[in-house]
Design an enzyme around this catalytic site. Structure first.
Site, short mmCIF file in Angstrom:
data_model
loop_
_atom_site.label_atom_id
_atom_site.label_comp_id
_atom_site.label_asym_id
_atom_site.label_seq_id
_atom_site.Cartn_x
_atom_site.Cartn_y
_atom_site.Cartn_z
N LYS A 177 0.73 -0.87 0.22
CA LYS A 177 0.32 -0.35 -0.28
C LYS A 177 0.84 1.31 0.02
CE LYS A 177 0.49 1.43 4.50
NZ LYS A 177 0.96 2.29 5.25
N THR A 234 -3.89 5.29 3.34
CA THR A 234 -2.39 6.38 2.85
C THR A 234 -2.50 6.55 1.63
OG1 THR A 234 -1.07 4.08 4.09
CG2 THR A 234 0.25 5.46 3.01
#
Length: 312
Positions: A177, A234
Site C-alpha cells: 500500500k 495512506t
C-alpha cells in the site's frame, strides 16, 4: 525498540493503559529528561515508560515491538540476537527487504528462528495513536495461541487489535500500500485529479491481490485492515510520508531526504519479486522507475495509459 514516531506512540498508548513499557533507541537525545519526542512534540510521554538507550534495561519483557524501518530490521535482529532470540518479536514496520525480498515477519523467521515472530500492521498514524484516538490494527502471527495472547496484550481502550495467522497477507498489504500511496501522491501532485487517484487505488489494489495470491496469502486478508484499510488511509492523507513523497515527485518539488519513505525501497524490491515470479505489477514498476529517477512523470503516465485494454 525504536523511538521514532510510531514506536513512541505505541509506548505512550500502552503505558496509558497500565502496561509497564520500556522505550529503547540508540540515540534518545533529551527524551528521558523532557519526556517529549521531536517526532510527536505535542505528546507527553507517561512516567510509566522507561526511556533508555541500554537494551538490557528491558529486563525480562516477554514481548518486544520492533518499531524500526523495514530496511534495517534484519541488521537490528543480528546486532541484538543475544537479547532478542528468546522473546516474542512483533515487527511494527511495513516493507520488503531489498536484499532478501522478504517482509518483516519472514525476516524475523529467517534471521532468528528461535524467536516467535509476528507483525502489527494496519491503517494508523502515530499521532492518532499517541493522542488516544480510536485505531484498529491487525496482529498477524503464525501461532494462533501466541496471536491470541498478543491481541490481549496490545489492545487498549482506544487501540483495537484484530488477529490472523496469515502473516504473508498482512505483511504484503502493509508493504504494497505504501507503493500505491506514492503513485497516488504523484497523480495529485501532477494535477491529474481525484479520478486518477481512484483509478490508481483500485488498480493498485488489484496488483496487491495478484502478488499476495501468488505468494500464498489469503485474499480475505488483503480485503481487511492490513490491506484495503491501510490503502484507503495512506493514499488520501498528507499525514502519510509515502503520499507526501509522491506529491513532491509529481509536483517536481524538493524532497525531505531525512524522512523514512518505506514505499520507495519496497517499490524496487517488489518489482524484482514480480519479475522473478512472472507477475505483472505495472504500477509498482512505474513507481520504482520514478523513485530511481529513471523516467519522468509524463513518461510514467504514458506508460500506464498505453497498456493493452482488457476486461477488469
Amino acid at each position: 525498540m525504536g523511538a521514532g514516531a510510531f514506536g513512541t506512540a505505541l509506548a505512550v498508548a500502552l503505558a496509558r493503559d497500565g502496561r509497564d513499557v520500556t522505550l529503547w533507541a540508540r540515540d534518545l537525545a533529551d527524551m528521558a529528561t523532557t519526556r517529549r519526542s521531536h517526532r510527536l512534540p505535542d505528546v507527553l510521554i507517561p512516567e510509566g515508560v522507561t526511556i533508555t538507550s541500554h537494551l538490557p534495561d528491558a529486563g525480562e519483557a516477554d514481548t518486544v515491538l520492533l518499531a524500526v524501518p523495514a530496511q534495517t530490521l534484519r541488521d537490528v535482529l543480528i546486532a541484538y540476537e543475544d537479547v532478542l532470540r528468546s522473546r516474542t518479536l512483533v515487527a511494527c514496520c511495513k516493507g520488503i527487504d531489498l536484499t532478501t525480498l522478504t517482509g518483516p515477519a519472514a525476516t524475523i523467521a529467517r534471521t532468528l528462528p528461535q524467536a516467535t515472530g509476528a507483525i502489527l500492521t494496519g491503517p494508523s498514524f502515530a499521532a492518532d495513536i499517541a493522542r488516544g484516538l480510536p485505531t484498529a490494527l491487525t496482529l498477524a502471527c503464525g501461532s494462533a495461541r501466541t496471536g491470541l495472547a498478543l491481541q490481549e496484550t496490545l489492545s487498549t481502550g482506544t487501540l483495537r487489535v484484530y488477529r490472523t495467522t496469515d502473516t504473508i497477507g498482512a505483511e504484503l498489504g502493509g508493504a504494497l500500500k505504501n507503493v500505491i500511496a506514492i503513485a497516488c501522491g504523484v497523480a495529485i501532485g501532477a494535477g491529474l485529479g481525484d479520478s486518477a487517484r481512484a483509478a490508481l487505488m483500485t488498480r493498485g489494489f488489484a496488483e496487491m491481490q495478484r502478488l499476495a495470491a501468488a505468494l500464498g496469502a489469503d485474499p480475505q486478508t488483503l480485503a481487511g485492515l492490513s490491506g484495503l484499510g491501510d490503502l484507503a488511509l495512506t493514499c488520501t492523507s498528507e499525514l502519510s510520508r509515502n503520499y507526501r513523497f509522491g506529491l513532491a515527485l509529481g509536483a517536481g518539488a524538493s524532497i525531505d531526504t531525512t524522512l523514512t519513505v518505506e514505499g520507495a525501497a519496497t517499490s524496487r524490491a517488489v518489482t524484482r519479486l514480480g519479475h522473478e515470479r512472472g507477475i505483472d505489477l505495472p504500477i509498482c514498476a512505474v513507481v520504482a522507475a520514478l523513485t530511481d529517477r529513471d523516467i519522468s512523470v509524463e513518461t510514467a503516465l504514458q506508460t500506464l495509459l498505453s497498456r493493452p485494454l482488457k476486461e477488469e
